[in-house]
Write a protein that holds these residues in place. Structure first.
Motif, PDB file in Angstrom:
ATOM      1  N   SER A  94       4.364  58.021 -54.268  1.00 29.40           N
ATOM      2  CA  SER A  94       5.043  57.526 -53.075  1.00 29.40           C
ATOM      3  C   SER A  94       4.127  56.612 -52.280  1.00 29.40           C
ATOM      4  O   SER A  94       2.922  56.843 -52.186  1.00 29.40           O
ATOM      5  CB  SER A  94       5.479  58.709 -52.204  1.00 29.40           C
ATOM      6  OG  SER A  94       6.054  58.241 -51.016  1.00 29.40           O
TER       7      SER A  94
ATOM      8  N   ASP B  95       4.729  55.938 -48.919  1.00 28.91           N
ATOM      9  CA  ASP B  95       4.681  56.443 -47.544  1.00 28.91           C
ATOM     10  C   ASP B  95       4.485  57.949 -47.437  1.00 28.91           C
ATOM     11  O   ASP B  95       3.925  58.433 -46.460  1.00 28.91           O
ATOM     12  CB  ASP B  95       5.982  56.066 -46.814  1.00 28.91           C
ATOM     13  CG  ASP B  95       6.233  54.571 -46.833  1.00 28.91           C
ATOM     14  OD1 ASP B  95       5.241  53.808 -46.800  1.00 28.91           O
ATOM     15  OD2 ASP B  95       7.402  54.156 -46.888  1.00 28.91           O
ATOM     16  N   ASN B  96       4.960  58.719 -48.410  1.00 24.49           N
ATOM     17  CA  ASN B  96       4.954  60.182 -48.320  1.00 24.49           C
ATOM     18  C   ASN B  96       4.102  60.815 -49.409  1.00 24.49           C
ATOM     19  O   ASN B  96       4.525  61.754 -50.067  1.00 24.49           O
ATOM     20  CB  ASN B  96       6.395  60.713 -48.431  1.00 24.49           C
ATOM     21  CG  ASN B  96       7.322  60.059 -47.437  1.00 24.49           C
ATOM     22  OD1 ASN B  96       6.962  59.897 -46.279  1.00 24.49           O
ATOM     23  ND2 ASN B  96       8.499  59.674 -47.871  1.00 24.49           N
ATOM     24  N   LYS B  97       2.884  60.332 -49.614  1.00 22.45           N
ATOM     25  CA  LYS B  97       2.047  60.833 -50.714  1.00 22.45           C
ATOM     26  C   LYS B  97       1.608  62.268 -50.428  1.00 22.45           C
ATOM     27  O   LYS B  97       0.931  62.541 -49.455  1.00 22.45           O
ATOM     28  CB  LYS B  97       0.832  59.946 -50.883  1.00 22.45           C
ATOM     29  CG  LYS B  97      -0.018  60.345 -52.065  1.00 22.45           C
ATOM     30  CD  LYS B  97      -0.846  59.177 -52.550  1.00 22.45           C
ATOM     31  CE  LYS B  97      -1.797  59.570 -53.630  1.00 22.45           C
ATOM     32  NZ  LYS B  97      -1.230  60.322 -54.718  1.00 22.45           N
ATOM     33  N   THR B  98       2.014  63.191 -51.312  1.00 19.75           N
ATOM     34  CA  THR B  98       1.642  64.598 -51.149  1.00 19.75           C
ATOM     35  C   THR B  98       0.923  65.146 -52.387  1.00 19.75           C
ATOM     36  O   THR B  98       0.162  66.083 -52.279  1.00 19.75           O
ATOM     37  CB  THR B  98       2.880  65.466 -50.890  1.00 19.75           C
ATOM     38  OG1 THR B  98       3.815  65.282 -51.946  1.00 19.75           O
ATOM     39  CG2 THR B  98       3.535  65.117 -49.560  1.00 19.75           C
TER      40      THR B  98
ATOM     41  N   LYS C 218      10.627  59.957 -51.654  1.00 21.28           N
ATOM     42  CA  LYS C 218      10.344  61.036 -50.705  1.00 21.28           C
ATOM     43  C   LYS C 218       9.663  62.239 -51.367  1.00 21.28           C
ATOM     44  O   LYS C 218       8.840  62.902 -50.761  1.00 21.28           O
ATOM     45  CB  LYS C 218      11.639  61.495 -50.042  1.00 21.28           C
ATOM     46  CG  LYS C 218      12.206  60.471 -49.095  1.00 21.28           C
ATOM     47  CD  LYS C 218      13.402  61.022 -48.384  1.00 21.28           C
ATOM     48  CE  LYS C 218      13.942  60.100 -47.332  1.00 21.28           C
ATOM     49  NZ  LYS C 218      14.279  58.777 -47.785  1.00 21.28           N
ATOM     50  N   ARG C 219      10.002  62.524 -52.618  1.00 18.19           N
ATOM     51  CA  ARG C 219       9.547  63.747 -53.274  1.00 18.19           C
ATOM     52  C   ARG C 219       8.389  63.550 -54.239  1.00 18.19           C
ATOM     53  O   ARG C 219       7.655  64.484 -54.502  1.00 18.19           O
ATOM     54  CB  ARG C 219      10.706  64.385 -54.051  1.00 18.19           C
ATOM     55  CG  ARG C 219      11.851  64.782 -53.168  1.00 18.19           C
ATOM     56  CD  ARG C 219      12.996  65.252 -54.035  1.00 18.19           C
ATOM     57  NE  ARG C 219      14.144  65.578 -53.239  1.00 18.19           N
ATOM     58  CZ  ARG C 219      14.469  66.803 -52.869  1.00 18.19           C
ATOM     59  NH1 ARG C 219      13.729  67.815 -53.241  1.00 18.19           N
ATOM     60  NH2 ARG C 219      15.534  67.019 -52.142  1.00 18.19           N
ATOM     61  N   GLU C 220       8.276  62.412 -54.853  1.00 14.95           N
ATOM     62  CA  GLU C 220       7.287  62.060 -55.883  1.00 14.95           C
ATOM     63  C   GLU C 220       7.560  62.710 -57.236  1.00 14.95           C
ATOM     64  O   GLU C 220       7.325  62.096 -58.256  1.00 14.95           O
ATOM     65  CB  GLU C 220       5.846  62.406 -55.448  1.00 14.95           C
ATOM     66  CG  GLU C 220       5.324  61.530 -54.348  1.00 14.95           C
ATOM     67  CD  GLU C 220       3.860  61.764 -54.085  1.00 14.95           C
ATOM     68  OE1 GLU C 220       3.103  60.803 -54.182  1.00 14.95           O
ATOM     69  OE2 GLU C 220       3.485  62.910 -53.790  1.00 14.95           O
TER      70      GLU C 220
END
Length: 97
Positions: free
Chosen positions: A87, A89-92, A42-44
């Protein structure tokens, strides 16, 4: 494998983060690794602190956590470990080339 430029960038992002997990005298175990895997998806990028009652070498703990969780070891400074895993799914975080 991270390049030097990517490592410096991730260290700058991690500077303001607070540690999420703590490694105590029990050391690295499957339960801790499973929680790290879930949270890093979730956080990377995350910090993990090593408590003073743990007598193991912090660098060895960092390497073990990175290997077992399938992440990259960004930095071990004092008793703090910084891990990164891209991540699905949640690549930021966009890493520099």
């Amino acid at each position: 494998m991270l390049t030097g430029k990517q490592t410096r960038y991730l260290r700058s992002l991690a500077h303001h983060l607070d540690p999420i997990f703590q490694v105590g005298k029990g050391g690295v175990n499957d339960h801790l690794v499973r929680h790290i895997e879930e949270a890093i998806e979730k956080r990377e990028l995350m910090k993990i602190s090593i408590l003073s009652n743990n007598i193991e070498n912090p660098k060895e703990i960092g390497v073990a956590l990175a290997e077992q969780s399938g992440s990259e070891l960004v930095q071990v400074i004092g008793k703090t470990v910084v891990l990164y895993k891209e991540s699905r799914d949640n690549k930021t975080i966009e890493l520099p080339r």
